[in-house]
Design a protein around this motif. Structure first.
Motif, PDB file in Angstrom:
ATOM      1  N   ALA A   1       0.699  -1.287  -0.070  1.00 38.79           N
ATOM      2  CA  ALA A   1      -0.030   0.108   0.159  1.00 38.79           C
ATOM      3  C   ALA A   1       0.828   1.289  -0.147  1.00 38.79           C
ATOM      4  CB  ALA A   1      -0.955   0.200   1.168  1.00 38.79           C
TER       5      ALA A   1
ATOM      6  N   GLN B   1       2.469   2.279  -3.281  1.00 40.80           N
ATOM      7  CA  GLN B   1       1.354   2.871  -4.292  1.00 40.80           C
ATOM      8  C   GLN B   1       1.383   4.490  -3.953  1.00 40.80           C
ATOM      9  OE1 GLN B   1      -0.042   1.295  -6.687  1.00 40.80           O
ATOM     10  NE2 GLN B   1       1.126  -0.491  -5.576  1.00 40.80           N
ATOM     11  N   SER B   2       1.898   5.060  -2.787  1.00 41.06           N
ATOM     12  CA  SER B   2       1.844   6.418  -2.404  1.00 41.06           C
ATOM     13  C   SER B   2       2.836   7.084  -1.795  1.00 41.06           C
ATOM     14  CB  SER B   2       0.518   6.609  -1.602  1.00 41.06           C
ATOM     15  OG  SER B   2       0.371   5.906  -0.425  1.00 41.06           O
TER      16      SER B   2
ATOM     17  N   MET C   1       8.302   2.237  -5.201  1.00 44.63           N
ATOM     18  CA  MET C   1       7.810   0.978  -5.374  1.00 44.63           C
ATOM     19  C   MET C   1       9.026   0.028  -5.122  1.00 44.63           C
ATOM     20  SD  MET C   1       5.042  -0.549  -5.764  1.00 44.63           S
ATOM     21  CE  MET C   1       4.712  -2.069  -5.852  1.00 44.63           C
TER      22      MET C   1
END
Length: 181
Positions: A141, A144-145, A149
């Protein structure tokens, strides 16, 4: 086998990081190591990861693990094997799908493990497994923000590898056949 496979995967990936100086682990996924000069080594890396999962699957049978947990682990091992065969750059969509499927199954296995393996009713085991499963989910998670990555993927993978080694060690220490001598 669970411990040896996890350590072998880690060793190969670390070696590839060192052999590919232009590779940026913060932003690139581990599968992208297959695109480099020594990319062929990702095949044995994925096979080692699959062997680790398969080793745990074989070990849990001795502890009367549920058929569901065994099937989940076997399916994850098959998916990791497929991800090694169908490399990034050659069959990208299939590779990414197999890795994602394997990790979904592994998180499920981590979650189920404490309640599905007979003879391991140990309250802290549930807390450790659930903490590691949550670590994988949170890492993904955050990737993603908030986190790059590549870092998020490495954190998630590390949680799975720690789980494989820890469960392999616990099962090895509690194995009746190893404790006879």
């Amino acid at each position: 086998m669970a411990i040896a496979g996890a350590l072998s995967f880690s060793s190969i990936v670390v070696a590839l990081h060192l052999l590919q100086p232009d590779y940026d682990a913060r932003y690139q996924l581990m599968s992208e190591l297959a695109l480099g000069r020594h990319g062929w080594a990702m095949l044995p890396a994925f096979f080692s990861f699959a062997l680790s999962v398969m080793g745990l699957q074989v070990a849990v049978r001795r502890f009367r693990a549920s058929g569901v947990l065994q099937a989940v682990l076997l399916s994850a091992a098959v998916a990791l094997t497929g991800a090694g065969i169908f490399r990034l750059g050659q069959a990208t969509e299939l590779h990414v799908g197999l890795v994602a499927f394997a990790f979904i199954l592994l998180v499920l296995a981590i979650y189920l493990f404490p309640s599905q393996v007979g003879g391991l009713a140990w309250r802290p085991l549930r807390a450790v497994c659930w903490m590691l499963a949550a670590s994988v989910a949170i890492s993904v998670a955050l990737g993603q923000s908030l986190l790059p990555m590549g870092i998020a993927q490495r954190l998630a993978t590390t949680a799975v590898l720690v789980w494989l080694c820890l469960m392999g060690w616990i099962l090895m220490r509690r194995s009746p056949s190893l404790n006879r001598s």
